[in-house]
Motif scaffolding. Structure first.
Motif, PDB file in Angstrom:
ATOM      1  N   ASN A  69     -11.696   1.525   2.329  1.00  0.00           N
ATOM      2  CA  ASN A  69     -12.959   1.639   2.323  1.00  0.00           C
ATOM      3  C   ASN A  69     -13.577   0.461   1.534  1.00  0.00           C
ATOM      4  O   ASN A  69     -14.636   0.721   0.829  1.00  0.00           O
ATOM      5  CB  ASN A  69     -13.405   3.132   1.315  1.00  0.00           C
ATOM      6  CG  ASN A  69     -15.122   3.346   1.905  1.00  0.00           C
ATOM      7  OD1 ASN A  69     -15.514   2.904   2.693  1.00  0.00           O
ATOM      8  ND2 ASN A  69     -15.687   3.890   0.856  1.00  0.00           N
ATOM      9  N   ASP A 102     -24.380   0.069   0.055  1.00  0.00           N
ATOM     10  CA  ASP A 102     -24.762   0.739   1.265  1.00  0.00           C
ATOM     11  C   ASP A 102     -23.894   2.059   1.186  1.00  0.00           C
ATOM     12  O   ASP A 102     -24.331   2.946   1.727  1.00  0.00           O
ATOM     13  CB  ASP A 102     -24.597  -0.030   2.546  1.00  0.00           C
ATOM     14  CG  ASP A 102     -25.645  -1.224   2.705  1.00  0.00           C
ATOM     15  OD1 ASP A 102     -26.826  -1.057   2.075  1.00  0.00           O
ATOM     16  OD2 ASP A 102     -25.402  -1.835   3.665  1.00  0.00           O
ATOM     17  N   GLY A 103     -22.652   2.067   0.677  1.00  0.00           N
ATOM     18  CA  GLY A 103     -22.094   3.090   0.680  1.00  0.00           C
ATOM     19  C   GLY A 103     -21.606   3.767   2.131  1.00  0.00           C
ATOM     20  O   GLY A 103     -21.460   2.862   2.818  1.00  0.00           O
ATOM     21  N   THR A 104     -21.713   5.015   2.045  1.00  0.00           N
ATOM     22  CA  THR A 104     -21.454   5.544   3.528  1.00  0.00           C
ATOM     23  C   THR A 104     -22.605   5.287   4.403  1.00  0.00           C
ATOM     24  O   THR A 104     -22.332   5.418   5.689  1.00  0.00           O
ATOM     25  CB  THR A 104     -21.093   7.126   3.253  1.00  0.00           C
ATOM     26  OG1 THR A 104     -22.338   7.586   2.545  1.00  0.00           O
ATOM     27  CG2 THR A 104     -19.936   7.452   2.604  1.00  0.00           C
ATOM     28  N   ALA A 105     -23.622   4.759   4.152  1.00  0.00           N
ATOM     29  CA  ALA A 105     -24.696   4.075   4.895  1.00  0.00           C
ATOM     30  C   ALA A 105     -24.360   2.946   5.774  1.00  0.00           C
ATOM     31  O   ALA A 105     -25.029   2.563   6.449  1.00  0.00           O
ATOM     32  CB  ALA A 105     -26.153   4.227   4.152  1.00  0.00           C
ATOM     33  N   PHE A 119     -19.452  -2.683   8.696  1.00  0.00           N
ATOM     34  CA  PHE A 119     -17.969  -2.187   7.864  1.00  0.00           C
ATOM     35  C   PHE A 119     -16.846  -3.209   8.685  1.00  0.00           C
ATOM     36  O   PHE A 119     -16.138  -3.863   7.606  1.00  0.00           O
ATOM     37  CB  PHE A 119     -17.755  -0.830   8.192  1.00  0.00           C
ATOM     38  CG  PHE A 119     -16.448  -0.380   7.489  1.00  0.00           C
ATOM     39  CD1 PHE A 119     -16.698   0.027   6.211  1.00  0.00           C
ATOM     40  CD2 PHE A 119     -15.291   0.026   8.056  1.00  0.00           C
ATOM     41  CE1 PHE A 119     -15.690   0.536   5.508  1.00  0.00           C
ATOM     42  CE2 PHE A 119     -14.253   0.343   7.601  1.00  0.00           C
ATOM     43  CZ  PHE A 119     -14.429   0.881   6.060  1.00  0.00           C
ATOM     44  N   ASP A 169     -19.173  -0.378  -8.196  1.00  0.00           N
ATOM     45  CA  ASP A 169     -18.504  -1.169  -7.375  1.00  0.00           C
ATOM     46  C   ASP A 169     -18.200  -2.335  -8.105  1.00  0.00           C
ATOM     47  O   ASP A 169     -17.806  -3.380  -7.430  1.00  0.00           O
ATOM     48  CB  ASP A 169     -19.443  -1.277  -6.170  1.00  0.00           C
ATOM     49  CG  ASP A 169     -19.139  -0.011  -5.173  1.00  0.00           C
ATOM     50  OD1 ASP A 169     -17.969   0.504  -5.331  1.00  0.00           O
ATOM     51  OD2 ASP A 169     -20.343   0.231  -4.678  1.00  0.00           O
ATOM     52  N   SER A 229     -19.181   4.983  -7.798  1.00  0.00           N
ATOM     53  CA  SER A 229     -20.666   4.529  -7.633  1.00  0.00           C
ATOM     54  C   SER A 229     -20.807   3.245  -8.598  1.00  0.00           C
ATOM     55  O   SER A 229     -21.816   2.727  -8.530  1.00  0.00           O
ATOM     56  CB  SER A 229     -21.533   5.522  -8.019  1.00  0.00           C
ATOM     57  OG  SER A 229     -21.750   5.569  -9.466  1.00  0.00           O
ATOM     58  N   SER A 234     -23.264   0.376   8.274  1.00  0.00           N
ATOM     59  CA  SER A 234     -23.040   0.623   9.851  1.00  0.00           C
ATOM     60  C   SER A 234     -21.562   0.259  10.176  1.00  0.00           C
ATOM     61  O   SER A 234     -20.759  -0.392   9.536  1.00  0.00           O
ATOM     62  CB  SER A 234     -23.915  -0.383  10.697  1.00  0.00           C
ATOM     63  OG  SER A 234     -23.444  -1.549  10.634  1.00  0.00           O
ATOM     64  N   ASP A 235     -20.936   0.728  11.110  1.00  0.00           N
ATOM     65  CA  ASP A 235     -19.634   0.668  11.803  1.00  0.00           C
ATOM     66  C   ASP A 235     -19.555  -1.061  11.950  1.00  0.00           C
ATOM     67  O   ASP A 235     -18.309  -1.639  11.632  1.00  0.00           O
ATOM     68  CB  ASP A 235     -19.570   1.136  13.179  1.00  0.00           C
ATOM     69  CG  ASP A 235     -19.374   2.785  12.741  1.00  0.00           C
ATOM     70  OD1 ASP A 235     -19.121   3.331  11.540  1.00  0.00           O
ATOM     71  OD2 ASP A 235     -19.290   3.562  13.828  1.00  0.00           O
ATOM     72  N   LYS A 280      -9.815  -1.612   5.848  1.00  0.00           N
ATOM     73  CA  LYS A 280     -10.835  -0.423   6.245  1.00  0.00           C
ATOM     74  C   LYS A 280     -10.375   0.982   5.471  1.00  0.00           C
ATOM     75  O   LYS A 280     -11.212   1.780   5.052  1.00  0.00           O
ATOM     76  CB  LYS A 280     -10.675  -0.431   7.628  1.00  0.00           C
ATOM     77  CG  LYS A 280     -11.531  -1.579   8.286  1.00  0.00           C
ATOM     78  CD  LYS A 280     -11.407  -1.341  10.021  1.00  0.00           C
ATOM     79  CE  LYS A 280     -12.218  -2.164  10.604  1.00  0.00           C
ATOM     80  NZ  LYS A 280     -12.151  -2.046  12.032  1.00  0.00           N
TER      81      LYS A 280
END
Length: 535
Positions: free
Chosen positions: A342, A311-314, A320, A263, A261, A316-317, A339
């Protein structure tokens, strides 16, 4: 040419020493003598030419004795024996220009970091009157090594005191709980604060312009010491010079994955990753202008990259993939690897992956260096190619220099020889907790000393700070230092007291000869502008 001539032995305790080679082979069988925890001093004379100026100097090698902060020499503890009290003999080498009044001559206290490192590196690689020659970005050949007159010594503008940390050099620790008493962020800072105050008194230098020069963890130390000198000793400094800074350990790129958390370390390390990829020609498109390229990377790091990580896991592809492609352009790392990480690649992973399938790791402290992988399948390198490339040259040469030129560390009356310790090997025993100013319950697992330096600057608004950094430093990335300076909790008007310089080198900026010349010139100019002796 540097010439070390006659020497004078002046121990603070009445003790004679013979420096001639010992011929009694039976002497080596004698048990070692107990360490003498009383201040020692040995004096020699020399000359050096710096920038065309011939400087005659007096060199003093010795020890001063320090105790933990709660120790009171006026009312010694009565609950324990004197030999049980924690004590440290701290080794130093000082150089004083001859024929100058102390009030007309600045004095600079210089130290490396570690924590728990001796100061042989800054002493013999940067600012002492003699300098070790090492290979620029490759392994230095084995002995004999070359020791030359140092045209970049700071003796042209300041007297110098190179201080070895407790438990290193020719210093030693004694008493019960000795490691607990000195191996920690705050105990270490107090030991240096006490040492500096003692030194100023012993050599009548209280009224000289005063500076700190710390490298790496030495910058962490400097922030605390600058404030401690003010708070505990009422000593104002003229300036603090920082080399390869880390003031907030939460910014470290070494293992940021342990602090999910947060970064920021990835953001601040990215420009150094980009500089390293540029140096090794691993970028998809090689920019001609490194500084312009890094300015672009810095902007991306603080904007698009920061936003994506937040944005973390939110995320968008599409976003990303877009950020991974940009990171590939700036670091040379494969898109799929980025990728898989992450979008978050730590320092060890970058050092391990940049050179692709060549089974070569880049250096951490100076990523211009590279070396064969011990385990090509490991996640991070097993050793630092820069450290292994230069360590032998520094230690071998200094061990001769300190005995032959400074006449310290020779044979003692028992027929044994003192051992110069480059490291206290204290990192695993080190307490990193730090109590911030005016926050008695602020002990944290990792230190953040930004409040300490800020307090010193606010209480002494004339205090100047100079930050020096190498572009190819993955131990303390240069943009991390810039970010920390921008986030000191000080009034905006005091931000003008800070200046920042970057170099085409790594953590030990002075390992690159052209950078050393710049480093000297910037430090000399800083001292001349702030010593209150020139107008």
């Amino acid at each position: 040419m540097a010439v070390l001539a006659s020497h004078v032995v002046i121990p603070f305790s009445a003790r004679a020493e013979d420096h001639a080679p010992h011929t009694d082979t039976a002497a080596t069988k004698r048990p070692p003598a107990a360490f003498d925890f009383s201040p020692q001093q040995k004096i020699s004379d020399g000359t050096v030419t710096v920038r065309g100026q011939k400087i005659a100097y007096q060199a003093v090698a010795g020890t001063l004795i320090v105790h933990p902060q709660d120790w009171d020499d006026a009312t010694p503890e009565k609950t324990s024996k004197p030999e049980d009290e924690p004590v440290a003999a701290m080794f130093y080498v000082a150089y004083f220009k001859k024929g100058v009044k102390s009030t007309e001559r600045p004095i600079t206290f210089v130290y490396n970091g570690g924590p728990g490192s001796a100061t042989v590196w800054l002493h013999m690689g940067a600012f002492g009157p003699r300098r070790i020659v090492t290979a620029d970005d490759a392994h230095t050949a084995a002995a004999p090594y070359k020791l030359i007159d140092n045209d970049d010594s700071l003796l042209d503008v300041t007297d110098l005191v190179f201080i070895d940390a407790p438990g290193t050099g020719f210093g030693r620790l004694g008493g019960k709980d000795k490691e607990k008493a000195f191996y920690g962020t705050d105990p270490d800072a107090w030991a240096f604060t006490d040492f500096i105050a003692q030194f100023l008194g012993r050599y009548r230098r209280y009224n000289s312009p005063k500076y700190l020069y710390g490298e790496s963890y030495g910058t962490t130390r400097s922030a605390i010491v600058a404030n401690m000198l003010k708070q505990e000793k009422e000593i104002d400094l003229n300036g603090v010079m920082l080399l390869s800074q880390i003031l907030d350990y939460d910014n470290s790129i070494d293992r940021p994955q342990n602090n999910p958390s947060v970064d920021q370390p990835y953001v601040l390390a990215l420009p150094s990753f980009a500089a390293t990829a540029w140096y090794h020609h691993k970028l998809p498109q090689q920019p001609a202008d490194l500084k312009a390229f890094l300015h672009e990377v810095e902007h991306f790091a603080l904007t698009d990259y920061t936003s994506a990580l937040q944005d973390g896991t939110a995320i968008s592809d599409a976003r990303f993939s877009e950020i991974a492609t940009r990171l590939h352009a700036y670091t040379g790392l494969p898109v799929e690897y980025i990728k898989h990480a992450n979008l978050r690649v730590n320092g060890g992973e970058f050092e391990k992956t940049l050179m692709g399938d060549e089974d070569i790791d880049t250096g951490r402290l100076d990523s211009r260096f590279s070396g064969a992988s011990i385990d090509p399948l490991s996640q991070r390198p097993f050793y630092d190619p820069m450290d292994s490339s230069m360590g032998s040259a520094y230690l071998s040469t200094f061990n001769d220099y300190v005995r032959d030129a400074l006449h310290y560390g020779g044979e003692n009356p028992t027929g044994t020889y003192e051992d110069y310790k480059p490291s206290a090997h204290s990192i695993g025993k080190w307490s990193f907790t730090h109590e911030q100013p005016d926050s008695p319950h602020s002990d944290r697992g990792l230190p953040n000393v930004l409040p300490d330096l800020a307090m010193a600057m606010k209480e002494n608004p004339l205090l100047r700070v100079q930050l020096n950094q190498g572009y190819f430093d993955l131990g303390t990335p240069y943009f991390e230092g810039v970010f920390e300076m921008r986030h000191l909790p000080i009034p905006r008007k005091l931000a003008g007291n800070i200046e920042i310089h970057q170099y085409m080198s790594g953590h030990m900026v002075y390992a690159h000869a052209p950078a050393l010349k710049e480093l000297h010139d910037n430090a000399a100019d800083f001292i001349r502008r702030t010593d209150n002796l020139h107008g």
